[in-house]
Design an enzyme around this catalytic site. Structure first.
Site, PDB file in Angstrom:
ATOM      1  N   ASP A 326       0.833  -1.203   0.000  1.00  0.00           N
ATOM      2  CA  ASP A 326       0.000   0.000   0.000  1.00  0.00           C
ATOM      3  C   ASP A 326       0.873   1.262   0.000  1.00  0.00           C
ATOM      4  OD1 ASP A 326      -2.730   1.103   0.258  1.00  0.00           O
ATOM      5  OD2 ASP A 326      -1.993   1.859   2.178  1.00  0.00           O
ATOM      6  N   GLU A 355       1.572  -0.558  -4.988  1.00  0.00           N
ATOM      7  CA  GLU A 355       0.520   0.388  -5.366  1.00  0.00           C
ATOM      8  C   GLU A 355       1.199   1.688  -5.813  1.00  0.00           C
ATOM      9  OE1 GLU A 355      -3.337   2.910  -3.741  1.00  0.00           O
ATOM     10  OE2 GLU A 355      -1.712   2.349  -2.377  1.00  0.00           O
ATOM     11  N   ASP A 422     -10.691   1.569  -4.220  1.00  0.00           N
ATOM     12  CA  ASP A 422     -10.358   2.991  -4.260  1.00  0.00           C
ATOM     13  C   ASP A 422     -11.042   3.735  -5.396  1.00  0.00           C
ATOM     14  OD1 ASP A 422      -8.604   3.121  -2.047  1.00  0.00           O
ATOM     15  OD2 ASP A 422      -6.958   2.317  -3.233  1.00  0.00           O
TER      16      ASP A 422
END
Length: 578
Positions: A326, A355, A422
């Site tokens: 992340d 990410e 997201d």
């Protein structure tokens, strides 16, 4: 013309594809160049004071609005290379190397680009299994409630309300185990779980304890059973590592709030001054400006060792197959290099996914990540086939740019997606137009890389930006879009059955005078022709000569017919011809 020519050695333009093969690319101005040859040789191979060279013609591999791209594959006999380019236009021939442009080929090797040695340790070597993986992303709190005894206080009946940043519906690990048959029937062989570690929120990106399964989801016994059941079915498991920041209730941060500058953890975070104030705006670095997610100082040795121990613990104890990282681009590169060494030492074929939403080459040189989340591809597909913000030509140009942004073996394991926790749901982004969702899935599954389905997108779930995209999974078949589900199943089958369809196929766009998107995918002797109409009107197109007057099978429908010179494609539909 010379100003448009570009090549950078030891980059996405020149790299070792495997232990013996090199890939070399060149960029030239659009329609400026008629032909390019690679001149190459071993820098130490000389005969009678003459450098021994070979010449090989480069292949055009696509164009965008400004440039043409060229490619060649060579096998250096001694794993080292000097090389340059013979560039032929309609009016002249020039030579391009490290020293610039020349009118005649240089006899001095220092004028040529250099690839010093193909060291195996420098080779980018992603896990082979990823190329054949179809992922399914699960937001555990919203997939299925398999163990109501673990429901947090105030848990709502499944799907009884719109999702909010704070409500709970009781999704857990047992719920995932209970629906593995569904995922296996769909064709899934990889599951990406958003965080499962103890946290105070429903999304779990604010970790309290990295070595504990959140009690709302289960315990370590349940998780071990999930991994084992998945592995029995040939399904890999990837966990979400939130190593950029901790949660507000992470004990070391609570110690900082209590003891301030006297805390032994004061250097674990990026604190600007004291007293530390947990308010907006915070006086310490965080994820975005969220005071509840303090950013780790990964340059601190204790922090590094703590997080690296977390990374190795879940591999050693539970045999996980991947880590999704992340906010990976905000963590220092030195940490990720050490991370890769530690986890690959335990499990060499572990998949490391970062990410990163933008050009990610600095992380993809073989010393950090195996792949990143390919949001540039996401945006291109949605803008073209979903929102009609760009036309067929602009889409081709964007895909061509993305194709040449990374080495081929990087592209082959790229994590391709249409939606995630997201982003708004793909059906919602497409104004509830299922036909357009189908086109987007077709584009997704026919690109290089490993595709991922966000839970529920395959049955037509809707939802806007977070938290709207985090609705409870719909399990009642009468409320699922069964036609869309069947279509996605078919794409997964095709990807597994037809080598040219998926990541192994080389994609070439076919120029045409219509509004249709046409591309050919080739693998060895197999060829597939994709014809896609993303407009609201039917359109006709002249097929390439090599495809006319032949019998063909439309892989999407199973229909077999003889191809005429011209075919008509209905609005918002596609054909995949074999």
């Amino acid at each position: 013309m010379k100003a448009t020519i570009y090549h950078r050695p030891k980059s996405e333009d020149a790299y070792a594809y495997d232990k013996s093969t090199m890939h070399i690319r060149l960029r030239t101005g659009k329609n400026h160049v008629r032909k390019v040859n690679l001149i190459y040789g071993d820098p130490y191979d000389w005969t009678k004071n003459q450098w021994v060279t070979s010449k090989k013609e480069m292949t055009p591999t696509g164009s965008d609005a400004q440039h043409d791209f060229w490619f060649v594959e060579v096998t250096p006999p001694y794993r080292r290379l000097r090389y340059g380019f013979e560039i032929i236009t309609k009016t002249e021939t020039i030579y391009y190397g490290e020293s610039g442009f020349l009118d005649t080929p240089s006899k001095d090797t220092s004028d040529y680009f250099c690839f010093p040695f193909m060291n195996p340790a420098d080779l980018f070597s992603p896990p082979e299994w990823v190329k054949d993986t179809v992922w399914y992303q699960i937001f555990p709190e919203r997939f299925a409630n398999g163990d109501p005894s673990r429901n947090p206080e105030g848990t709502l009946p499944w799907g009884s309300a719109a999702p909010t940043p704070t409500n709970h519906f009781g999704g857990d690990l047992q719920g995932i185990i209970d629906h593995l048959d569904y995922l296996q029937e769909l064709g899934i062989n990889g599951i990406y779980l958003t965080p499962i570690f103890e946290a105070s929120s429903n999304h779990k990106y604010d970790t309290i304890d990295y070595l504990k399964v959140d009690p709302h989801f289960g315990d370590k016994t349940t998780f071990k059973r999930l991994v084992d059941e998945c592995h029995k079915r040939g399904i890999r498991i990837m966990l979400d590592a939130v190593f950029n920041h901790a949660g507000f209730y992470f004990p070391p941060f609570q110690d900082v709030l209590k003891n301030q500058q006297h805390s032994k953890y004061s250097d674990w975070f990026h604190l600007r001054d004291f007293p530390v104030r947990a308010e907006e705006p915070p006086n310490y670095d965080t994820f975005a400006f969220t005071p509840f997610m303090p950013k780790f100082n990964t340059e601190n040795e204790e922090v590094r060792e703590y997080l690296l121990n977390v990374a190795t613990y879940w591999i050693k104890e539970f045999d996980i197959d991947g880590w999704r990282l992340d906010v990976a681009n905000e963590v220092d590169h030195a940490f990720w290099r050490e991370f890769r060494k530690r986890v690959k030492a335990l499990k060499p074929d572990l998949y490391i996914l970062g990410e990163v939403w933008h050009n990610s080459l600095p992380w993809l040189a073989g010393d950090q990540f195996d792949a990143v989340m390919n949001y540039p591809l996401t945006n291109a597909i949605i803008d073209f086939a979903g929102k009609q913000k760009i036309g067929q030509q602009r889409f081709e140009h964007v895909i061509t740019q993305l194709t040449h942004m990374y080495p081929i073996h990087v592209q082959q394991v790229a994590f391709n997606l249409l939606g995630s926790h997201d982003t708004p749901r793909i059906l919602t982004q497409t104004d509830n137009d299922v036909a357009r969702v189908k086109l987007q899935f077709l584009l997704l599954f026919s690109q290089r890389g490993t595709p991922c389905i966000y839970y529920g997108d395959e049955i037509g779930m809707t939802g806007g930006q977070d938290p709207g995209c985090r609705k409870c999974m719909v399990w009642e078949e009468e409320e699922q879009n069964q036609e869309l589900l069947s279509f996605v199943k078919r794409l997964i089958q095709l990807r597994k059955q037809e080598k040219a369809f998926g990541t192994e196929g080389d994609l070439t766009f076919v120029e045409n005078d219509s509004s249709l998107l046409i591309y050919q995918k080739t693998y060895e002797n197999q060829q597939l022709l994709f014809v896609i109409n993303s407009t609201d009107q039917p359109d006709s197109v002249q097929l390439p000569v090599s495809w006319t007057n032949r019998n063909a099978n439309d892989l999407l429908t199973g229909e077999t017919f003889s191809l005429a010179t011209e075919i008509v494609i209905p609005a918002k539909s596609a054909m995949v011809l074999k």
